[in-house]
Design a protein around this motif. Sequence first.
Motif, PDB file in Angstrom:
ATOM      1  N   ALA A  25       0.827  -1.207   0.000  1.00  0.00           N
ATOM      2  CA  ALA A  25       0.000   0.000   0.000  1.00  0.00           C
ATOM      3  C   ALA A  25       0.860   1.255   0.000  1.00  0.00           C
ATOM      4  N   ARG A  26       1.951   1.237   0.786  1.00  0.00           N
ATOM      5  CA  ARG A  26       2.828   2.411   0.848  1.00  0.00           C
ATOM      6  C   ARG A  26       3.529   2.654  -0.482  1.00  0.00           C
ATOM      7  N   LEU A  27       4.088   1.597  -1.069  1.00  0.00           N
ATOM      8  CA  LEU A  27       4.839   1.755  -2.309  1.00  0.00           C
ATOM      9  C   LEU A  27       3.945   2.193  -3.465  1.00  0.00           C
ATOM     10  N   THR A  28       2.801   1.550  -3.597  1.00  0.00           N
ATOM     11  CA  THR A  28       1.906   1.925  -4.693  1.00  0.00           C
ATOM     12  C   THR A  28       1.252   3.272  -4.430  1.00  0.00           C
ATOM     13  N   GLY A  29       1.078   3.616  -3.139  1.00  0.00           N
ATOM     14  CA  GLY A  29       0.538   4.926  -2.820  1.00  0.00           C
ATOM     15  C   GLY A  29       1.452   6.039  -3.294  1.00  0.00           C
ATOM     16  N   GLU A  30       2.753   5.821  -3.187  1.00  0.00           N
ATOM     17  CA  GLU A  30       3.714   6.813  -3.670  1.00  0.00           C
ATOM     18  C   GLU A  30       3.608   6.985  -5.185  1.00  0.00           C
ATOM     19  N   LEU A  31       3.384   5.885  -5.886  1.00  0.00           N
ATOM     20  CA  LEU A  31       3.230   5.973  -7.338  1.00  0.00           C
ATOM     21  C   LEU A  31       1.933   6.696  -7.703  1.00  0.00           C
ATOM     22  N   ARG A  32       0.875   6.427  -6.982  1.00  0.00           N
ATOM     23  CA  ARG A  32      -0.408   7.092  -7.251  1.00  0.00           C
ATOM     24  C   ARG A  32      -0.300   8.591  -6.979  1.00  0.00           C
ATOM     25  N   GLN A  33       0.434   8.952  -5.947  1.00  0.00           N
ATOM     26  CA  GLN A  33       0.624  10.369  -5.657  1.00  0.00           C
ATOM     27  C   GLN A  33       1.373  11.061  -6.793  1.00  0.00           C
ATOM     28  N   ALA A  34       2.333  10.345  -7.374  1.00  0.00           N
ATOM     29  CA  ALA A  34       3.068  10.911  -8.511  1.00  0.00           C
ATOM     30  C   ALA A  34       2.126  11.158  -9.684  1.00  0.00           C
ATOM     31  N   VAL A  35       1.200  10.225  -9.905  1.00  0.00           N
ATOM     32  CA  VAL A  35       0.216  10.403 -10.980  1.00  0.00           C
ATOM     33  C   VAL A  35      -0.651  11.630 -10.698  1.00  0.00           C
ATOM     34  N   LEU A  36      -1.109  11.764  -9.454  1.00  0.00           N
ATOM     35  CA  LEU A  36      -1.969  12.888  -9.094  1.00  0.00           C
ATOM     36  C   LEU A  36      -1.243  14.220  -9.230  1.00  0.00           C
ATOM     37  N   ARG A  37       0.078  14.190  -9.047  1.00  0.00           N
ATOM     38  CA  ARG A  37       0.865  15.423  -9.205  1.00  0.00           C
ATOM     39  C   ARG A  37       1.161  15.725 -10.668  1.00  0.00           C
ATOM     40  N   GLY A  38       0.697  14.849 -11.557  1.00  0.00           N
ATOM     41  CA  GLY A  38       0.860  15.094 -12.983  1.00  0.00           C
ATOM     42  C   GLY A  38       2.102  14.501 -13.599  1.00  0.00           C
ATOM     43  N   ALA A  39       2.735  13.555 -12.908  1.00  0.00           N
ATOM     44  CA  ALA A  39       3.934  12.914 -13.468  1.00  0.00           C
ATOM     45  C   ALA A  39       3.586  12.191 -14.769  1.00  0.00           C
ATOM     46  N   ALA A  40       4.484  12.248 -15.718  1.00  0.00           N
ATOM     47  CA  ALA A  40       4.272  11.571 -16.995  1.00  0.00           C
ATOM     48  C   ALA A  40       4.204  10.068 -16.782  1.00  0.00           C
ATOM     49  N   ARG A  41       3.444   9.398 -17.629  1.00  0.00           N
ATOM     50  CA  ARG A  41       3.276   7.945 -17.518  1.00  0.00           C
ATOM     51  C   ARG A  41       4.631   7.232 -17.561  1.00  0.00           C
ATOM     52  N   ALA A  42       5.533   7.697 -18.425  1.00  0.00           N
ATOM     53  CA  ALA A  42       6.858   7.075 -18.523  1.00  0.00           C
ATOM     54  C   ALA A  42       7.659   7.272 -17.242  1.00  0.00           C
ATOM     55  N   ASP A  43       7.496   8.419 -16.587  1.00  0.00           N
ATOM     56  CA  ASP A  43       8.211   8.677 -15.339  1.00  0.00           C
ATOM     57  C   ASP A  43       7.702   7.758 -14.231  1.00  0.00           C
ATOM     58  N   VAL A  44       6.396   7.562 -14.170  1.00  0.00           N
ATOM     59  CA  VAL A  44       5.826   6.651 -13.172  1.00  0.00           C
ATOM     60  C   VAL A  44       6.328   5.234 -13.429  1.00  0.00           C
ATOM     61  N   ASN A  45       6.444   4.878 -14.710  1.00  0.00           N
ATOM     62  CA  ASN A  45       6.975   3.562 -15.066  1.00  0.00           C
ATOM     63  C   ASN A  45       8.395   3.397 -14.526  1.00  0.00           C
ATOM     64  N   ARG A  46       9.224   4.405 -14.692  1.00  0.00           N
ATOM     65  CA  ARG A  46      10.599   4.344 -14.160  1.00  0.00           C
ATOM     66  C   ARG A  46      10.596   4.215 -12.635  1.00  0.00           C
ATOM     67  N   ARG A  47       9.721   4.953 -11.980  1.00  0.00           N
ATOM     68  CA  ARG A  47       9.658   4.908 -10.515  1.00  0.00           C
ATOM     69  C   ARG A  47       9.316   3.504 -10.027  1.00  0.00           C
ATOM     70  N   TYR A  48       8.452   2.820 -10.764  1.00  0.00           N
ATOM     71  CA  TYR A  48       8.087   1.456 -10.376  1.00  0.00           C
ATOM     72  C   TYR A  48       9.327   0.572 -10.311  1.00  0.00           C
ATOM     73  N   TYR A  49      10.175   0.640 -11.323  1.00  0.00           N
ATOM     74  CA  TYR A  49      11.334  -0.262 -11.365  1.00  0.00           C
ATOM     75  C   TYR A  49      12.387   0.085 -10.324  1.00  0.00           C
ATOM     76  N   ARG A  50      12.367   1.314  -9.847  1.00  0.00           N
ATOM     77  CA  ARG A  50      13.274   1.651  -8.750  1.00  0.00           C
ATOM     78  C   ARG A  50      12.895   0.903  -7.478  1.00  0.00           C
ATOM     79  N   LEU A  51      11.641   0.500  -7.369  1.00  0.00           N
ATOM     80  CA  LEU A  51      11.199  -0.285  -6.218  1.00  0.00           C
ATOM     81  C   LEU A  51      11.837  -1.676  -6.209  1.00  0.00           C
ATOM     82  N   LEU A  52      12.314  -2.121  -7.367  1.00  0.00           N
ATOM     83  CA  LEU A  52      12.876  -3.467  -7.488  1.00  0.00           C
ATOM     84  C   LEU A  52      14.404  -3.466  -7.476  1.00  0.00           C
TER      85      LEU A  52
END
Length: 228
Positions: A42-69
Motif C-alpha cells: 500500500a505504501r509503495l503503490t501509494g507513492e506511485l499514485r501520488q506521482a500520478v496525481l501530481r501530474g507525473a508523466a506515464r513514462a516517469d511513473v513507469n521508471r519509478r516502479y522499477y526503482r522499487l525493485l
Amino acid sequence: MNSTTRTAAFSDVDETLIRVKSMFRFLEFYLRGRGEPPATFARLTGELRQAVLRGAARADVNRRYYRLLRGESARRLADEGQRWFAHEWQELPDGLYVPEVEEALAGHRKAGRDLVLVSGSFFAPLDPVAADVGASAVLATRPVIRRGELTGEVLAPMIGETKGRAVRLTAPLGGLDLAGSWAYGDHESDLPMLRAVGHPVVVGDDPQLAVHAAAPGWGRLLPGPARR
C-alpha cells in the motif's frame, strides 16, 4: 505484399489482453511471498499514485516502479513470475484474459501472423503470458541487470511514442508488413503503436481512443462485463 512478407498482430497487455495491471498485481504477489505485510504494498503503490496525481508523466511513473525493485534477483523475479501467473488463474474467477482479445489474437495466430506483445511491464509477469498465448516476441520495458540483480534503472519505458518506435523498428528486422498488420490497445498511450499499423483496433471505452476508433480503417472491441 509479396508471398514472402509476413504480417503480425501487436497487442498491449495490461487491460487489453489481460484483465489486470500486471506490474501491480505481480508486485503485491511478490512482496507477500517475501513475507512483507500488506502495508508495504500500500505504501509503495501509494507513492506511485501520488506521482500520478501530481501530474507525473506515464513514462516517469513507469521508471519509478522499477526503482522499487532495485537489488532484487532477476532469477527470483522470473521464478516468481511463473508462480504469479498460476496464482492469477486461481484468484480471477473469470480467468486472466479478456476473452474477446484472446480470441482475436488466436485467430491471427491461426492465420499465420506473428503475435507480438508490447507492454510497459517487464519479464517477470510477461514471460508466462507470452508463452501461454504463443507470442513470437515481447517488446517490453527492460530493467538494467548487473551481476544478476536489477539496478532500479531501465533502458527505456515501453510507453507512448516508444511503443510506436519499437513496432516500426521490429518490422524490417522481422520482415513484417506493417500496412497489413494489426494492433490492439486500450489507452491513449497506445496510439503511437496503433497508428504504426494498417489495422488498428481500440479495445474498451477509453474516451480519447473512441474518437480514433470512429475513423475509417479502425476497428473496435468492446469486451462484455465479467461474469459474477
